[in-house]
Design a protein around this motif. Sequence first.
Motif, PDB file in Angstrom:
ATOM      1  N   GLU A   1       0.842  -1.196   0.000  1.00  0.00           N
ATOM      2  CA  GLU A   1       0.000   0.000   0.000  1.00  0.00           C
ATOM      3  C   GLU A   1       0.880   1.250   0.000  1.00  0.00           C
ATOM      4  O   GLU A   1       1.396   1.674   1.039  1.00  0.00           O
ATOM      5  CB  GLU A   1      -0.925   0.021   1.216  1.00  0.00           C
ATOM      6  CG  GLU A   1      -1.861   1.214   1.175  1.00  0.00           C
ATOM      7  CD  GLU A   1      -2.920   1.150   2.251  1.00  0.00           C
ATOM      8  OE1 GLU A   1      -3.912   1.860   2.130  1.00  0.00           O
ATOM      9  OE2 GLU A   1      -2.756   0.378   3.199  1.00  0.00           O
ATOM     10  N   GLU A   2       1.072   1.800  -1.179  1.00  0.00           N
ATOM     11  CA  GLU A   2       1.835   3.038  -1.328  1.00  0.00           C
ATOM     12  C   GLU A   2       0.857   4.211  -1.384  1.00  0.00           C
ATOM     13  O   GLU A   2       0.017   4.288  -2.280  1.00  0.00           O
ATOM     14  CB  GLU A   2       2.693   3.008  -2.588  1.00  0.00           C
ATOM     15  CG  GLU A   2       3.483   4.282  -2.799  1.00  0.00           C
ATOM     16  CD  GLU A   2       4.244   4.275  -4.114  1.00  0.00           C
ATOM     17  OE1 GLU A   2       5.016   5.220  -4.355  1.00  0.00           O
ATOM     18  OE2 GLU A   2       4.052   3.322  -4.905  1.00  0.00           O
ATOM     19  N   VAL A   3       0.952   5.122  -0.451  1.00  0.00           N
ATOM     20  CA  VAL A   3       0.077   6.291  -0.402  1.00  0.00           C
ATOM     21  C   VAL A   3       0.806   7.458  -1.047  1.00  0.00           C
ATOM     22  O   VAL A   3       1.821   7.924  -0.529  1.00  0.00           O
ATOM     23  CB  VAL A   3      -0.319   6.635   1.046  1.00  0.00           C
ATOM     24  CG1 VAL A   3      -1.228   7.855   1.082  1.00  0.00           C
ATOM     25  CG2 VAL A   3      -0.993   5.436   1.706  1.00  0.00           C
ATOM     26  N   THR A   4       0.313   7.901  -2.181  1.00  0.00           N
ATOM     27  CA  THR A   4       0.948   9.004  -2.890  1.00  0.00           C
ATOM     28  C   THR A   4       0.507  10.338  -2.297  1.00  0.00           C
ATOM     29  O   THR A   4      -0.573  10.459  -1.707  1.00  0.00           O
ATOM     30  CB  THR A   4       0.593   8.961  -4.383  1.00  0.00           C
ATOM     31  OG1 THR A   4      -0.843   9.018  -4.526  1.00  0.00           O
ATOM     32  CG2 THR A   4       1.114   7.681  -5.006  1.00  0.00           C
ATOM     33  N   LEU A   5       1.358  11.337  -2.455  1.00  0.00           N
ATOM     34  CA  LEU A   5       1.055  12.665  -1.940  1.00  0.00           C
ATOM     35  C   LEU A   5      -0.068  13.308  -2.730  1.00  0.00           C
ATOM     36  O   LEU A   5      -0.163  13.148  -3.947  1.00  0.00           O
ATOM     37  CB  LEU A   5       2.305  13.554  -1.992  1.00  0.00           C
ATOM     38  CG  LEU A   5       3.489  13.107  -1.132  1.00  0.00           C
ATOM     39  CD1 LEU A   5       4.649  14.082  -1.294  1.00  0.00           C
ATOM     40  CD2 LEU A   5       3.089  12.986   0.318  1.00  0.00           C
ATOM     41  N   LYS A   6      -0.914  14.045  -2.022  1.00  0.00           N
ATOM     42  CA  LYS A   6      -2.031  14.736  -2.661  1.00  0.00           C
ATOM     43  C   LYS A   6      -1.631  16.155  -3.034  1.00  0.00           C
ATOM     44  O   LYS A   6      -0.560  16.619  -2.663  1.00  0.00           O
ATOM     45  CB  LYS A   6      -3.242  14.732  -1.713  1.00  0.00           C
ATOM     46  CG  LYS A   6      -3.642  13.340  -1.244  1.00  0.00           C
ATOM     47  CD  LYS A   6      -4.710  13.397  -0.196  1.00  0.00           C
ATOM     48  CE  LYS A   6      -5.062  12.003   0.300  1.00  0.00           C
ATOM     49  NZ  LYS A   6      -3.915  11.314   0.932  1.00  0.00           N
TER      50      LYS A   6
END
Length: 589
Positions: free
Chosen positions: A41-46
């Motif tokens: 689970e890679e959470v990318t920057l918003k």
Amino acid sequence: MTTSNYTLKVNRELLDPNFESYRLSLDPIPTYNVELDAAVEEVTLKDCQYTLEHMRAFGMYNYLHLDPWYQDSVLFVDCKGRVLSLTVTLDTVLGKPREVFRLATEPERRQNRVCPSLSLTSATWAALSDGAGRLYLLRTCKRGDTAHGKWEPLFSEDLGEPFIVLHSVAHVQGGAHTLEVLLLRVVKDPQETTGSGYSVILEWISVANAATQGVEKKYKVTKRRLLRGKSVPHYAAVTPQGDGLMVASERPFAFTHVDGQPLGQPQPAANEQDMEVEKPDPVYFWQQTSDDITASVRLPEGVSKDAVLFRLTADTLSVGVQGSPPLLEGQLYASVDPEASAWLLRDDKSLEVNLQKRTQGPMWPELVTGDRRGEHVMSDEQAALIHERLTHLTSQDVHAGPDPDKPACNSQELEDCDGFPEDTSSLMHFDGESLKTTQVVNLSSHQYLFTVSVDPTQMPCLCLRHDVDALLWQPRPDQPADMWEHVATFNALGYVQASKRDRKFSTCAPNFSYASLCECLRRAFIYRQPSPVNGVLFNRKQGRQVGQVAKQQVASLDTDRVVLGFRATDERLFALTADNLFVLKVNNY
């Protein structure tokens, strides 16, 4: 409690002044691949997370977690919310990562979240964040046993805005089992009108369980402390006994709240307040030249010339008004000529005295010895004299050197790896009781490189660049006189690391046998400590025999995906991508 400046003490026995370079070795590095059932689970920057601090905290986050209590065991969280663990016993027979815990994050909370984070608190406990603001404290029992079941959550609480877990420790305090957890947030700061508009928050939370007569009570938060700063810390960790905190950052941190209550601003001492309130106006003003002194003494309004009492000798001066104590009286700093001196009453408000120095040239530091009620006003002559004395220290010519055709400083002669951040970095130790800094180390010339856990019972080590080398420092909070110990050196690694433009992660083996750098894509570099040479080897340029050689190796991962995590043990390197976990066999013991 006062703050003392501390200097890192280098152990000269751990330095190698004769180190030349790393020799490229073509020896293959066995690499094994574990394909994941579900992506990491890679959470990318918003779009709203646009600052450098967001990138440092979340964009460069290491998704792979090494268990320091059980080496060769790594953990990560996949897109299904599963905490997966892989323990390597035989490299050629790697099993699938097993699930030890599953996060349950509501769909509406998944929109505003950061990357899940994990900290292995002790041999049987772990701290976990779901990335959406909820903290779990999990009892893991014996993690090294591959047949062990899932982890048991004994504490779960929503702590507000999303955060990541930086560090955690467990200890017994007052008969209660206590866990100290350090969290990090990047939050909007409405009070900041300049800059990015965001602040970095460190939250230090104590969670305790008071068990009586063998009955386990519920774990609950007993204390919350907030620190505020303007940069994501390079290093932040709680002391093993939970009585202090260490933070290394480009900009300083300070405690602002305890249990939701703001800390009061430090007030000046009582004597300082009295001095500020009761400090009177100067009784007289005076200025001087090399020949004479002019003093102006304030008089009560309406005083006539006949009421003035003036007496002057070669060494003393007395000025007053009839019926009142003397306004100015005492021993002059040096002798004057009374015959050449005079006084004048101006507007019935002040008495102007002109004193002729008997010895011309020297400047007086004070008019009347021991009298601090006057104010010295610098004359034009004195200012010109000081300027003349300091002229040799400055120059209006840009090319002050003997060769006017050569630039004073050629920035092109400097390499990128010779540059350091402009901000002054510092390493601070905070006392857990007073919340004040007790020791501060200036790191402006020591670039931070990486953090690694060498001994799980001690605080994590931090690696700093000293000249071209990389020195590893072990915090010793129980030794205030020698709080940071130099435990290992990686020769020329500071210079090498700065030259790797695509570098993403850096680490080293807990036994210091090697250090490793990993790029964003595919390649990992291994730099081994010098080892004896088998056979006879000569340096061609110098013609001398070489006794030991430091090797450099390069490993290429069979993937085109970005490396999300990178960890090192004494025997292996672990590299995590979205779909694969690579195991590199570095040493054989």
